[in-house]
Design a protein around this motif. Structure first.
Motif, short mmCIF file in Angstrom:
data_model
loop_
_atom_site.label_atom_id
_atom_site.label_comp_id
_atom_site.label_asym_id
_atom_site.label_seq_id
_atom_site.Cartn_x
_atom_site.Cartn_y
_atom_site.Cartn_z
N GLY A 25 0.80 -1.22 0.00
CA GLY A 25 0.00 0.00 0.00
C GLY A 25 0.82 1.27 0.00
N ASP A 26 2.15 1.13 -0.12
CA ASP A 26 3.07 2.28 -0.07
C ASP A 26 2.81 3.11 1.19
OD1 ASP A 26 4.41 1.56 -2.44
OD2 ASP A 26 2.92 2.55 -3.67
N ASP A 27 2.64 4.42 1.07
CA ASP A 27 2.50 5.28 2.25
C ASP A 27 1.20 5.02 3.03
OD1 ASP A 27 4.92 6.50 1.72
OD2 ASP A 27 4.02 8.18 0.64
N MET A 28 0.17 4.53 2.36
CA MET A 28 -1.09 4.26 3.05
C MET A 28 -0.99 3.09 4.01
SD MET A 28 -4.91 3.61 1.51
CE MET A 28 -4.72 1.87 1.18
N GLY A 29 -0.17 2.10 3.66
CA GLY A 29 -0.03 0.92 4.49
C GLY A 29 -1.15 -0.07 4.25
N TRP A 30 -1.36 -0.94 5.23
CA TRP A 30 -2.34 -2.02 5.15
C TRP A 30 -3.59 -1.61 5.93
CZ3 TRP A 30 -3.51 -5.77 2.17
CH2 TRP A 30 -4.14 -6.93 2.60
N MET A 31 -4.63 -1.23 5.19
CA MET A 31 -5.86 -0.77 5.82
C MET A 31 -7.01 -0.91 4.81
SD MET A 31 -5.15 3.36 5.57
CE MET A 31 -6.74 3.83 6.14
N ILE A 32 -8.23 -0.57 5.21
CA ILE A 32 -9.33 -0.56 4.25
C ILE A 32 -9.02 0.55 3.25
CG2 ILE A 32 -11.79 -0.18 3.89
CD1 ILE A 32 -12.25 -1.22 6.75
N PRO A 33 -8.92 0.19 1.97
CA PRO A 33 -8.49 1.18 0.97
C PRO A 33 -9.62 2.11 0.53
CG PRO A 33 -8.90 -0.92 -0.09
CD PRO A 33 -9.10 -1.14 1.40
N PRO A 34 -9.24 3.20 -0.11
CA PRO A 34 -10.24 4.16 -0.59
C PRO A 34 -11.10 3.60 -1.73
CG PRO A 34 -8.03 4.83 -1.26
CD PRO A 34 -7.88 3.66 -0.34
N SER A 35 -10.59 2.59 -2.44
CA SER A 35 -11.37 1.94 -3.50
C SER A 35 -11.07 0.44 -3.47
CB SER A 35 -11.04 2.52 -4.87
OG SER A 35 -9.71 2.22 -5.22
N PRO A 36 -12.03 -0.41 -3.86
CA PRO A 36 -11.84 -1.86 -3.78
C PRO A 36 -10.67 -2.40 -4.60
CG PRO A 36 -14.16 -1.35 -4.12
CD PRO A 36 -13.40 -0.07 -4.28
N ASP A 37 -10.26 -1.70 -5.65
CA ASP A 37 -9.17 -2.18 -6.50
C ASP A 37 -7.80 -1.56 -6.15
OD1 ASP A 37 -9.74 0.38 -7.39
OD2 ASP A 37 -9.53 -0.13 -9.51
N TYR A 38 -7.74 -0.86 -5.04
CA TYR A 38 -6.52 -0.15 -4.65
C TYR A 38 -5.30 -1.08 -4.58
CZ TYR A 38 -3.10 2.59 -2.07
OH TYR A 38 -1.95 3.23 -1.70
N TYR A 39 -5.41 -2.19 -3.84
CA TYR A 39 -4.25 -3.06 -3.65
C TYR A 39 -3.89 -3.83 -4.92
CZ TYR A 39 -4.16 -1.86 1.25
OH TYR A 39 -4.05 -1.16 2.43
N ALA A 40 -4.88 -4.17 -5.75
CA ALA A 40 -4.58 -4.80 -7.04
C ALA A 40 -3.78 -3.83 -7.91
CB ALA A 40 -5.86 -5.24 -7.74
N SER A 41 -4.17 -2.57 -7.91
CA SER A 41 -3.42 -1.54 -8.66
C SER A 41 -2.03 -1.35 -8.07
CB SER A 41 -4.18 -0.22 -8.65
OG SER A 41 -5.41 -0.34 -9.31
N TRP A 42 -1.93 -1.38 -6.75
CA TRP A 42 -0.63 -1.24 -6.10
C TRP A 42 0.29 -2.38 -6.54
CZ3 TRP A 42 1.76 -4.79 -2.90
CH2 TRP A 42 2.99 -4.37 -2.37
N ALA A 43 -0.19 -3.62 -6.48
CA ALA A 43 0.64 -4.77 -6.83
C ALA A 43 1.04 -4.75 -8.31
CB ALA A 43 -0.08 -6.07 -6.49
N ALA A 44 0.17 -4.24 -9.16
CA ALA A 44 0.44 -4.20 -10.60
C ALA A 44 1.59 -3.26 -10.95
CB ALA A 44 -0.82 -3.79 -11.35
N LYS A 45 1.95 -2.36 -10.05
CA LYS A 45 3.05 -1.41 -10.30
C LYS A 45 4.42 -2.07 -10.15
CE LYS A 45 2.20 1.61 -7.11
NZ LYS A 45 2.19 2.80 -6.25
N ALA A 110 -14.06 -7.69 1.91
CA ALA A 110 -15.10 -7.27 0.96
C ALA A 110 -14.94 -5.80 0.55
CB ALA A 110 -16.48 -7.50 1.56
N LYS A 111 -14.34 -4.99 1.42
CA LYS A 111 -14.12 -3.58 1.11
C LYS A 111 -12.80 -3.34 0.37
CE LYS A 111 -16.91 -1.96 4.97
NZ LYS A 111 -16.91 -1.41 6.32
N GLY A 112 -12.10 -4.43 0.04
CA GLY A 112 -10.89 -4.30 -0.77
C GLY A 112 -9.58 -4.45 -0.05
N GLN A 113 -9.58 -4.79 1.24
CA GLN A 113 -8.31 -4.97 1.94
C GLN A 113 -7.82 -6.40 1.67
OE1 GLN A 113 -8.24 -4.16 6.16
NE2 GLN A 113 -6.02 -4.25 6.23
N LYS A 114 -7.38 -6.59 0.44
CA LYS A 114 -6.87 -7.88 0.00
C LYS A 114 -5.96 -7.66 -1.21
CE LYS A 114 -10.29 -9.84 -2.96
NZ LYS A 114 -11.38 -10.78 -3.08
N VAL A 115 -4.95 -8.51 -1.33
CA VAL A 115 -4.03 -8.40 -2.45
C VAL A 115 -3.45 -9.77 -2.76
CG1 VAL A 115 -2.01 -7.77 -1.04
CG2 VAL A 115 -2.10 -7.09 -3.44
#
Length: 165
Positions: A25-45, A110-115
């Protein structure tokens, strides 16, 4: 061969075999993300390889690190985790495969805290690794808690090192 090229090659190989460190999650860390696809987008980088380290930063008691099978990850079923810890820490994958991380707190997955993180095979180092006695001593370090995924669901044996903060 020119000496400066040899030095660059040695530094490059050393960096590849030691693995890189990534904060989930970079600076945000591991938490409920602002959007459900946040961590998938993070990992794709990133391009993860064996021996890379994932750092999970979060407030204790609010989140956890839970590792699931692909099937349980896809349905956010956290009732039968392969591994779970309530503590922030680091995870180093020592084999090439995909690891499915989530938080088991109600509704977090369910809220997107998964990667899902795929670790590719790392290139082989140019020289032999440490002797078995050195390797065994390193595995017994109190700061590192190695464990193996042994799961009939996964059908694989994996060795992953987890270090708690």
């Amino acid at each position: 061969m020119n000496m400066k090229y040899v030095i660059v090659l040695v530094i490059t190989i050393t960096a590849i075999t030691e693995g890189a460190e990534y904060t989930v999650g970079d600076d945000m860390g591991w938490m409920i993300p602002p959007s459900p696809d946040y961590y998938a987008s993070w990992a794709a980088k990133y391009y993860f390889v064996e021996n890379d380290t994932l750092v999970f930063n979060f407030e204790e008691g609010v989140h956890d690190i839970t590792v699931l099978t692909k099937e349980d990850f896809n349905t956010c079923n956290t009732t039968n985790p392969l591994f779970q810890t309530p503590d922030p820490g680091t995870v180093t994958d020592l084999s090439s495969d995909t690891i499915y991380f989530t938080c088991s707190f109600a509704g977090h997955c369910a809220k997107g805290q998964k990667v899902a993180v795929y670790f590719a095979s790392a290139p082989l180092p140019p020289s032999p690794g440490p002797s078995p006695s050195e390797s065994a001593a390193a595995d017994q370090s109190p700061a590192s808690r190695p464990f193996k995924f042994v799961s009939e669901k996964m059908g694989t044996n994996r060795k992953v090192s987890v270090t708690m903060a």
